[in-house]
Each structure stands twice: as structure tokens, then as C-alpha cells.
Enzyme design. Structure first.
Site, short mmCIF file in Angstrom:
data_model
loop_
_atom_site.label_atom_id
_atom_site.label_comp_id
_atom_site.label_asym_id
_atom_site.label_seq_id
_atom_site.Cartn_x
_atom_site.Cartn_y
_atom_site.Cartn_z
N LYS A 58 0.81 -1.23 0.00
CA LYS A 58 0.00 0.00 0.00
C LYS A 58 0.83 1.27 0.00
CE LYS A 58 -4.04 -1.86 2.28
NZ LYS A 58 -5.01 -1.41 3.28
N LYS A 76 -1.19 2.02 9.40
CA LYS A 76 -1.71 0.92 8.58
C LYS A 76 -0.60 0.01 8.10
CE LYS A 76 -5.14 2.43 5.72
NZ LYS A 76 -5.77 3.38 4.74
N GLU A 136 -10.01 2.67 -4.52
CA GLU A 136 -10.74 2.99 -3.29
C GLU A 136 -10.29 4.36 -2.78
OE1 GLU A 136 -11.88 -1.35 -1.50
OE2 GLU A 136 -10.33 -0.24 -0.44
N VAL A 178 -16.17 -8.04 -4.47
CA VAL A 178 -17.42 -8.67 -4.02
C VAL A 178 -18.62 -7.85 -4.52
CG1 VAL A 178 -18.82 -9.23 -1.98
CG2 VAL A 178 -16.34 -9.62 -1.93
N LYS A 227 -3.15 10.67 7.82
CA LYS A 227 -4.15 11.42 8.57
C LYS A 227 -5.40 10.56 8.71
CE LYS A 227 -5.93 15.17 10.36
NZ LYS A 227 -5.37 15.61 11.66
N LYS A 287 -16.99 -4.37 4.51
CA LYS A 287 -18.23 -3.83 3.93
C LYS A 287 -19.43 -4.74 4.20
CE LYS A 287 -15.17 -2.02 0.46
NZ LYS A 287 -14.44 -2.39 -0.76
N GLY A 294 -8.30 -6.75 4.02
CA GLY A 294 -9.42 -7.29 4.78
C GLY A 294 -9.71 -6.52 6.05
N ARG A 354 -8.48 -6.78 -8.75
CA ARG A 354 -9.29 -7.98 -8.99
C ARG A 354 -10.75 -7.58 -9.06
NH1 ARG A 354 -11.63 -7.59 -4.10
NH2 ARG A 354 -10.28 -6.95 -2.40
#
Ligand code: ADP
Length: 451
Positions: free
Chosen positions: A116, A158, A275, A295, A201, A237, A164, A292
Site C-alpha cells: 500500500k 496501517k 478505493e 465482491v 491522517k 463492507k 481485509g 481484482r
């Protein structure tokens, strides 16, 4: 076009890929664990092969077993679905080395976006705005303190290899920082075998909004609008919709344009999702890219009429995109509820045998699932057993449709999240479209007070 595709997945997404192949006239091979011998994907594929015992590590994540199956069955390509090997760059490389097409982006793109911190750097360079934070991985305690002070509290730590919704820590003041930094590193190391973390942040009440993109191998990139995925629990989600109640046509065009340009710049190929977090003023920040199928892809399919899985296959076969940006029209409103085999209040897994089952139908209702009456939900895998998706002219009509779809669903023998979804569909905030990633936290607090 391909002759035969192996689906390296299980459950509803394996079925979803089989449906796409059937419509394209492509033969399919299912792989399954010993626990999944009686699954629908095994039944509906043209051919099937067992690749190991129930544990994912020994079956669906077992690269030699999947590749051997592909070679024995002589397939041209592998569709990885989501989860399992779908974002494993090494797996994509092995496919390539074995002359099997991996239906997805290049191993390099998967690797960059899978890290990331690296992904943020690449997307910043490609023109997407980022939240203030560390440039890449935080190397030391001093670094962590300095960066957090610069950007101001609260901050979020993070895991660079995270996914996930795991490996995140919110820090509200300097006293908490070092402790959180070490815990986050430790957790990241344990969960992802990579202790690298970065800091950014923390936004208090953001919306999670993501753009679906499609890119062919000839340099054409389009976006299919956005999905609002703010209703989450533990960063997972629960409900998604398209379009987002927040976005105006103008913002959609602007952000969509930027996202398409960024994907062109990095030379991305196949389906992908950008995202982002949006604040209440429609300021937006790149968060991560998923390389990918997601869902929640059906809500986009419902409002655009584009079959994303078929496009993925067509792109991987070297074809041009079958539509241009001008031809993408967002029509009406779609909502998806994820039905999990879980206790609706405690959120604990509820595997077991489904004794009685009825899924809703009628105009504007779609159910993506792999369960059937008498099916036993195994305890080994993700608890999601179905996705209820509706489509109507407006958001209000879509909510009304979702309510009746939930009311006419019967799943007996196990507990599911249906009662939770029914309550959310009645919630004032949801009805008004006032969403944020804190929605569930506030909703559950209100529920507790009312009991
Ligand atoms: P994962 O890959 O594990 O799903 P993400 O980076 O996509 O992790 O983040 C998951 C969720 O965590 C987001 O949808 C959002 O709710 C929350 N989140 C992540 N970063 C931030 C941030 N900087 N500020 C506020 N919330 C955040």
C-alpha cells in the site's frame, strides 16, 4: 477467445465466473477442497478436480495444486475470483511461466498495488490526491513521532501489506503513538509476514467511495462510475450501492476522469477498483487499489448493464474494450446486502446445514449465491453465503425493493445477517443517504440504547 478456463475459487464468485463463461461459450473447470465436493460450482462447471483438504492453505491457496489441476485439465486461462490467490503476484507469475493466462493485471501491477505504501507513491505520481502522511514506510520511532506531529492527530497506522480491514490502528494523541506503532508492526508481521507500516491522517467521518475501472491491453481505459461502501463493520463492507448519494454528475466526471488517467499512466490492464475516502466537502483521497473483481461488483453491473466478469475475460484474451466512456450510462440505483452466516447481533460465525431456503425474485432483484436447501455451510471459509442485489429507478425505490427482497428471503437452520439488514433499511440516516464509515458504530450504539 479462450477455449477452457479454470476457476481458482469457490462459493458464489466461482459460480459467477462460471455463468460468465457459459454465456461466452467457454468450457469451465472447477477446483475444490474435500469440504466443497458437494458445492454448486463443482456441479455447474463442465469439469472438476479436488485440490486438497478443507484448509485453504492446503487447497485454494496451494499454488502447485492449482497449477497441476490447470495442466491436467489443459486450460488456457485461470480466473482467480476475489480473495485466495487473486492478489498474489507470485501466482500470476507462475501462471505466466506455465503459459496459462492469468485473468487479471500483470504480476508487476499486482505487486505494486499490493504494497500500500508503494501504491500510494505510484498513484500520487499518476496524479491522484493522497491524505497527508508518511512518504512510504515509517522507518523508526523518531520518524513516526515526527510525521504524526506534522500531519496532526488523529492519525492512522496501517500495515503496508494489509488487507481485509486488518492491521490498522487509530491514534488520537502523541502519548498513544509509540505503543500503537509497535503493536501495529507486530500485528502486521504476524498477519502478513511483513511488519512494514505507514502513517496517514485519520478522517473522522469519511465516506468510502470507490471507482470501478476497466482497461484493455491496447491502452483503452474507462470507468463505470462509483460504489458507495461506507456501511462497514470492523472495516468490512456490509452494504454497497451505486451511484453514491453524495456524488454529483460533475464530481463523478471529474474524479472518474482523474482515475482513468492515473490507470493509463501506470499502464494498468484488466478490471480494478480505486478505493478513496471522501470528506463532506467532496474532497477525495486515494486509499488503495484492488487489482481484482470486487465482491460488490454487481451494483455496478446493475446500473451500467456491463458484465464486468465477461469484460475481464475478454480483456485477458487480448480483445479491445467493448464500449467507450461515452457509452457508459448510469441508469437508476442499485443496492447490495451481504448475507453472512453469522449471528446478527454478536457477529459470530454460524455454520451449519440450511434446512429451508427461499430467495427473493421478481423485477429488479438479483441473488448471487452458491447455497441450496440442504447445503451445509462449512466453518473453514468466509461467512458470506449470498449477495442480495436490487435495481430500481431511484434510491428510494431501490430501498423499498430491498426491504421486500429481505422480507421474502427464508434461510433456516443457520443464523444470518438478514435481521440486521432489515433494521438498517429502516434507519433514518440510511434513508437520508447520510453515510460515513462510522455509520455502523453509531447505528449499533443506538440499537443498544433502544433495547
Ligand atoms: P483494507 O485493505 O484492509 O480493507 P483499507 O485501506 O481499504 O484497508 O481501509 C479499510 C477501511 O478503513 C476504509 O474503508 C475506512 O473505513 C478505514 N480507513 C482507512 N484509512 C482511513 C483513514 N485515513 N481515515 C479514516 N478511515 C480510514
Amino acid at each position: 477467445m479462450f477455449r477452457k478456463i479454470l476457476i481458482a475459487n469457490r462459493g458464489e464468485i466461482a459460480c459467477r465466473v462460471i455463468w460468465a463463461c457459459k454465456e461466452l461459450g467457454i468450457k469451465t473447470v472447477a477446483v475444490h477442497s474435500e469440504a466443497d465436493a458437494d458445492s454448486l460450482h463443482v456441479r455447474f462447471a463442465d469439469d472438476a478436480i479436488c485440490i486438497g483438504p478443507a484448509q485453504s492453505a492446503k487447497s485454494y491457496l496451494n499454488i502447485p495444486a492449482v497449477i497441476s489441476a490447470a495442466e491436467i485439465k489443459n486450460v488456457d486461462a485461470i480466473h482467480p475470483g476475489y480473495g485466495f490467490l487473486s492478489e498474489n503476484a507470485h501466482f500470476a507469475e507462475v501462471c505466466k511461466a506455465c503459459n496459462i493466462t492469468f485473468i487479471g493485471p500483470t504480476p508487476e501491477a499486482i505487486r505494486t498495488m499490493g504494497d500500500k505504501a508503494e501504491a500510494k507513491r505510484a498513484m500520487k505520481k499518476a496524479g491522484l490526491p493522497l491524505l497527508p502522511g508518511s512518504e512510504g514506510i515509517v522507518q523508526s520511532e523518531e520518524d513516526a513521532l515526527k510525521i504524526a506531529k506534522e500531519i496532526g492527530y488523529p492519525v492512522i497506522i496501517k500495515a503496508s501489506a494489509g488487507g481485509g480491514g486488518r492491521g490498522m490502528r487509530i491514534v488520537r494523541n502523541q502519548e498513544e503513538l509509540l505503543n500503537a506503532y509497535h503493536t501495529a508492526q507486530h500485528e502486521a508481521g504476524a498477519a502478513f509476514s511483513d511488519p512494514s507500516v505507514y502513517i496517514e491522517k485519520y478522517l473522522e467521518n469519511p465516506r468510502h467511495i470507490e471507482f470501478q475501472i476497466l482497461a484493455d491491453s491496447h491502452g483503452n481505459v474507462i470507468h463505470l462510475g462509483e460504489r458507495e461502501c461506507s456501511i462497514q463493520r470492523r472495516h468490512q463492507k456490509l452494504i454497497e450501492e451505486s451511484p453514491s448519494p453524495l456524488l454529483t454528475e460533475e464530481v463523478r466526471r471529474k474524479v472518474g476522469g482523474l482515475v482513468v488517467e492515473a490507470c493509463q499512466t501506470i499502464g494498468y490492464v484488466n478490471a480494478g477498483t480505486i478505493e478513496m475516502l471522501f470528506d463532506e466537502h467532496s474532497n477525495f483521497y486515494f486509499m488503495e487499489m484492488n487489482t481484482r473483481v470486487q465482491v460488490e461488483h454487481p451494483v455496478t453491473e446493475m446500473v451500467t448493464g456491463v458484465d464486468i466478469v465477461q469484460e475481464q475475460i475478454s480483456i485477458a484474451a487480448g480483445n479491445h474494450l467493448r464500449l467507450s466512456q461515452d457509452q457508459v450510462k448510469i441508469d437508476g440505483h442499485s443496492i447490495e446486502c451481504r448475507i453472512n452466516a453469522e449471528h446478527p447481533e454478536k457477529f459470530t460465525p454460524s455454520p451449519g446445514t440450511i434446512t429451508s431456503l427461499n430467495f427473493p425474485n421478481g423485477p429488479g432483484v438479483r441473488v448471487d449465491t452458491a447455497v441450496y436447501p440442504g447445503y451445509t455451510v462449512p466453518p473453514y471459509y468466509d461467512s458470506m453465503i449470498a449477495k442480495l442485489v436490487v435495481h430500481a429507478r431511484t434510491r428510494d425505490l431501490a430501498i423499498a425493493k430491498m426491504k421486500r427482497a429481505l422480507d421474502t428471503t427464508i434461510i433456516e437452520g443457520i443464523k444470518t445477517t438478514i435481521p440486521l439488514h432489515q433494521k438498517i433499511m429502516e434507519s433514518e440516516d440510511f434513508l437520508r443517504g447520510e453515510l460515513s464509515t462510522r455509520f455502523m458504530e453509531n447505528f449499533l450504539k443506538r440499537q443498544e440504547r433502544n433495547v
